[in-house]
Design a protein around this motif. Structure first.
Motif, PDB file in Angstrom:
ATOM      1  N   LEU A  78      -0.681  -0.676   1.162  1.00 14.02           N
ATOM      2  CA  LEU A  78      -1.352  -0.537  -0.136  1.00 14.02           C
ATOM      3  C   LEU A  78      -2.813  -0.976  -0.030  1.00 14.02           C
ATOM      4  O   LEU A  78      -3.710  -0.302  -0.546  1.00 14.02           O
ATOM      5  CB  LEU A  78      -0.617  -1.344  -1.210  1.00 14.02           C
ATOM      6  N   THR A  83      -0.680   5.391  -0.911  1.00  7.85           N
ATOM      7  CA  THR A  83      -0.134   5.555  -2.259  1.00  7.85           C
ATOM      8  C   THR A  83       1.357   5.243  -2.248  1.00  7.85           C
ATOM      9  O   THR A  83       1.995   5.216  -1.183  1.00  7.85           O
ATOM     10  CB  THR A  83      -0.322   6.992  -2.762  1.00  7.85           C
ATOM     11  N   GLN A  84       1.910   5.050  -3.431  1.00  6.21           N
ATOM     12  CA  GLN A  84       3.344   4.837  -3.545  1.00  6.21           C
ATOM     13  C   GLN A  84       4.096   6.033  -2.961  1.00  6.21           C
ATOM     14  O   GLN A  84       5.092   5.863  -2.259  1.00  6.21           O
ATOM     15  CB  GLN A  84       3.734   4.633  -5.007  1.00  6.21           C
ATOM     16  N   VAL A 113       4.233  -2.482  -5.441  1.00  8.05           N
ATOM     17  CA  VAL A 113       3.316  -1.655  -6.228  1.00  8.05           C
ATOM     18  C   VAL A 113       2.974  -2.370  -7.537  1.00  8.05           C
ATOM     19  O   VAL A 113       1.812  -2.410  -7.935  1.00  8.05           O
ATOM     20  CB  VAL A 113       3.915  -0.244  -6.477  1.00  8.05           C
ATOM     21  N   ALA A 116       0.627  -5.215  -6.719  1.00  7.03           N
ATOM     22  CA  ALA A 116      -0.723  -4.736  -6.414  1.00  7.03           C
ATOM     23  C   ALA A 116      -1.472  -4.360  -7.676  1.00  7.03           C
ATOM     24  O   ALA A 116      -2.678  -4.545  -7.765  1.00  7.03           O
ATOM     25  CB  ALA A 116      -0.645  -3.538  -5.467  1.00  7.03           C
TER      26      ALA A 116
END
Length: 119
Positions: A78, A83-84, A113, A116
């Protein structure tokens, strides 16, 4: 730690396994040599994001299933701009070895995620 530059570099980079603290107490010379060996593949042409995606897959693979490594490399990915969706695909690619990779890694991905986003 100044006598052990590879230990310092791994800590500074966020690529430190907390279990290595005990290992460093028991045999710092061996750990330093191992970390020097471990850094060799990191010097190649792949960008850091790609390397982190590969390391996520390795740690999530059913032959390893190492949650702390999955978490550490998701965080690093990340930070490196993944990206996820990219991380999820790396996790999904490990399912050719067994679906257990998703059972381990997807909850960690969702947590990291969210973490973050709040940083």
């Amino acid at each position: 730690m100044t006598d052990y530059p590879n230990m310092k570099a791994h800590k500074d980079k966020g690529d430190w396994n907390p279990l290595w603290d005990t290992f460093a107490d028991l045999d710092p010379e061996f750990l330093e040599a191992y970390l020097a060996f471990r850094t060799v593949p990191q010097q190649g042409p792949l960008d850091q994001k790609t390397k982190e995606l590969i390391l996520i897959a390795i740690n999530a693979a059913t032959t390893h299933l190492y949650g702390p490594g999955v978490r550490r490399h998701i965080k690093n990915a990340l930070t490196a701009g993944a990206t996820q969706a990219e991380i999820l695909e790396a996790i999904q690619l490990t399912t050719v070895m067994g679906i257990h990779s998703c059972n381990l890694a997807i909850p960690i991905l969702l947590e990291e995620v969210e973490n973050a986003k709040s940083e």
